[in-house]
Design a protein around this motif. Structure first.
Motif, PDB file in Angstrom:
ATOM      1  N   GLU A   1       0.830  -1.203   0.000  1.00 22.90           N
ATOM      2  CA  GLU A   1       0.000   0.000   0.000  1.00 22.90           C
ATOM      3  C   GLU A   1       0.866   1.255   0.000  1.00 22.90           C
ATOM      4  OE1 GLU A   1      -1.694   0.952   4.137  1.00 22.90           O
ATOM      5  OE2 GLU A   1      -1.408  -1.233   4.188  1.00 22.90           O
ATOM      6  N   GLY A   2       0.327   2.336  -0.582  1.00 17.00           N
ATOM      7  CA  GLY A   2       1.074   3.584  -0.653  1.00 17.00           C
ATOM      8  C   GLY A   2       0.154   4.789  -0.639  1.00 17.00           C
ATOM      9  N   GLU A   3       0.759   5.965  -0.587  1.00 19.73           N
ATOM     10  CA  GLU A   3      -0.009   7.207  -0.580  1.00 19.73           C
ATOM     11  C   GLU A   3      -0.444   7.609  -1.983  1.00 19.73           C
ATOM     12  OE1 GLU A   3       2.426  10.078   1.357  1.00 19.73           O
ATOM     13  OE2 GLU A   3       2.220   9.155   3.340  1.00 19.73           O
ATOM     14  N   SER A   4       0.139   6.953  -3.003  1.00 17.54           N
ATOM     15  CA  SER A   4      -0.239   7.186  -4.396  1.00 17.54           C
ATOM     16  C   SER A   4       0.189   5.967  -5.201  1.00 17.54           C
ATOM     17  CB  SER A   4       0.431   8.452  -4.947  1.00 17.54           C
ATOM     18  OG  SER A   4       1.841   8.312  -4.909  1.00 17.54           O
ATOM     19  N   PHE A   5      -0.258   5.908  -6.450  1.00 18.42           N
ATOM     20  CA  PHE A   5       0.149   4.808  -7.318  1.00 18.42           C
ATOM     21  C   PHE A   5       1.597   4.988  -7.763  1.00 18.42           C
ATOM     22  CE2 PHE A   5      -4.494   4.189  -8.548  1.00 18.42           C
ATOM     23  CZ  PHE A   5      -4.606   2.994  -7.853  1.00 18.42           C
ATOM     24  N   SER A   6       2.271   3.876  -8.010  1.00 20.90           N
ATOM     25  CA  SER A   6       3.620   3.875  -8.556  1.00 20.90           C
ATOM     26  C   SER A   6       3.690   2.807  -9.641  1.00 20.90           C
ATOM     27  CB  SER A   6       4.644   3.570  -7.456  1.00 20.90           C
ATOM     28  OG  SER A   6       5.930   3.344  -8.017  1.00 20.90           O
TER      29      SER A   6
ATOM     30  N   THR B   1       6.577   1.373 -10.271  1.00 20.38           N
ATOM     31  CA  THR B   1       7.771   0.612  -9.912  1.00 20.38           C
ATOM     32  C   THR B   1       7.386  -0.662  -9.175  1.00 20.38           C
ATOM     33  OG1 THR B   1       9.058   2.647  -9.732  1.00 20.38           O
ATOM     34  CG2 THR B   1       9.968   0.676  -8.689  1.00 20.38           C
ATOM     35  N   ARG B   2       7.873  -1.787  -9.666  1.00 16.24           N
ATOM     36  CA  ARG B   2       7.586  -3.072  -9.031  1.00 16.24           C
ATOM     37  C   ARG B   2       8.121  -3.098  -7.598  1.00 16.24           C
ATOM     38  NH1 ARG B   2       4.166  -6.976 -11.631  1.00 16.24           N
ATOM     39  NH2 ARG B   2       3.981  -6.094 -13.725  1.00 16.24           N
ATOM     40  N   GLY B   3       7.269  -3.557  -6.690  1.00 15.75           N
ATOM     41  CA  GLY B   3       7.666  -3.718  -5.304  1.00 15.75           C
ATOM     42  C   GLY B   3       7.632  -2.450  -4.483  1.00 15.75           C
ATOM     43  N   ALA B   4       7.406  -1.290  -5.134  1.00 12.94           N
ATOM     44  CA  ALA B   4       7.363  -0.025  -4.399  1.00 12.94           C
ATOM     45  C   ALA B   4       5.994   0.163  -3.760  1.00 12.94           C
ATOM     46  CB  ALA B   4       7.668   1.135  -5.342  1.00 12.94           C
ATOM     47  N   ALA B   5       5.915   1.076  -2.794  1.00 12.32           N
ATOM     48  CA  ALA B   5       4.628   1.409  -2.188  1.00 12.32           C
ATOM     49  C   ALA B   5       3.692   1.946  -3.265  1.00 12.32           C
ATOM     50  CB  ALA B   5       4.823   2.441  -1.086  1.00 12.32           C
ATOM     51  N   GLY B   6       2.504   1.352  -3.375  1.00 14.04           N
ATOM     52  CA  GLY B   6       1.547   1.749  -4.395  1.00 14.04           C
ATOM     53  C   GLY B   6       1.826   1.163  -5.767  1.00 14.04           C
ATOM     54  N   GLY B   7       2.854   0.318  -5.883  1.00 12.92           N
ATOM     55  CA  GLY B   7       3.218  -0.275  -7.168  1.00 12.92           C
ATOM     56  C   GLY B   7       2.797  -1.725  -7.273  1.00 12.92           C
TER      57      GLY B   7
END
Length: 339
Positions: free
Chosen positions: A123-128, A130-136
């Motif tokens: 989970e993240g504060e926005s979409f990404s 990048t694989r494995g990143a928050a929101g990615g």
């Protein structure tokens, strides 16, 4: 002056089948190599290239049950480690939304065992992207294939909407047939022969990892093929390599001429003295796409390799030896190999 008195011309007289096996990524994620130098293309022995990926079906849709946080997956066929695999439809495959942040991406996959599985991203504060990143999107295990992504922007449980399901080939969905590829049935660089394989028209994305991205990989690419077995063509002579020829064209203009160059691939050829012009073993291969190997000296390594369709025209003179003129209709130039 040197001559080809001690030359030898051989043809593809047999084939050795190689079972489906993984090809090796050369590092550019476009070219994948086998462990053999030549691949046959004779009818019945052509290479079968099978990258991991979806073949048919597999549409991911909002769950018919209407339940929160689940999707349905249609029946599909795919390639896994070179094997065509049927996967049954599955329903109510669940995702886990974020507990603190709203934005999560989830991957719908087919495992190496041929089962549907959903992998949750972080989970993240926005979409990404990048694989494995928050929101990615999450990393995909190396033996699995990704068939869809689900993009969630609210942590509150709710039925998944159609516009939250992404299924674009090459971005969210791994297709076996995309990107396309060409076979390199021989690979020669600087007159040194390498290994045969395939080259894709675009680099395969590095979305696979079994260790959270420390080691990344493209999808697996497998192939089965046959290697040629060579036998000498007795009493052969006058071998000509398939080669490119260049032509200059000119147009007369006021005050001079304007030239342009064009090129065309010419076929190869050779002749041989026949036993009787009927029962010679090479005649059985007329019309076949074969490898030919020519060495100017039969005891030395340098050689020319070419692959093409064999044409034969025999001659039966009353006062001379029976002979045959043969053509090699090739798709590419003959390759000069020193080692």
């Amino acid at each position: 002056m040197p001559s080809a008195e001690n030359a030898i011309l051989e043809y593809e007289a047999g084939q050795n089948a190689v079972s489906m096996a993984a090809l090796t990524d050369t590092g550019d994620h476009k070219t994948f190599l086998s462990s053999d130098e030549l691949w046959s293309d004779k009818a019945g022995y052509e290479a079968q290239v099978r990258p991991n990926g979806l073949e048919t079906g597999g549409a991911v849709t909002p769950a018919a049950s209407g339940s929160d946080d689940v999707v349905d997956v249609a029946a599909l066929t795919c390639y896994l480690a070179g094997v065509n695999t049927n996967v049954a439809a599955d329903t109510d495959k669940s995702i886990t939304r974020g507990s603190t942040h709203n934005f999560t991406r989830h991957s719908v996959t087919v495992t190496s065992a041929g089962a549907i599985a959903v992998i949750d991203g972080t989970e993240g504060e926005s979409f990404s992207d990048t694989r494995g990143a928050a929101g990615g999107p999450p990393w995909i295990p190396t033996g699995s294939i990704e068939i869809a992504q689900i993009h969630i922007s609210d942590k509150t449980p709710a039925p998944i909407a159609a516009d939250e399901i992404k299924q674009v080939p090459g971005i969210h969905r791994e297709m076996y047939s995309y990107p396309t590829w060409v076979e390199n049935r021989i690979a020669v660089e600087n007159s040194v022969i390498g290994y045969a394989g395939v080259t894709f028209n675009a680099a395969l994305p590095l979305i696979h990892s079994d260790d959270a991205g420390s080691t990344k990989a493209a999808k697996k690419v497998c192939a089965s093929y046959a290697t040629p077995e060579f036998a000498e063509i007795p009493n052969a002579y006058d071998f000509v390599r398939p080669a490119t020829s260049y032509t200059v064209n000119s147009t007369q203009v006021y005050g001079g001429t304007v030239g342009s160059a064009s090129r065309s691939l010419g076929g190869g050829s050779f002749s041989f003295s026949c036993r009787d012009g009927i029962t010679d073993s090479l005649f059985a291969e007329e019309g076949s796409n074969l490898w030919f190997k020519f060495r100017p000296h039969r005891l030395k390594t340098p050689a020319i390799f070419c692959q093409g369709i064999l044409g034969i025209k025999e001659s039966f003179p009353a006062g001379d030896a029976i002979s045959a003129e043969c053509t090699i209709s090739a798709e590419q130039e003959g390759k000069r190999v020193i080692s």
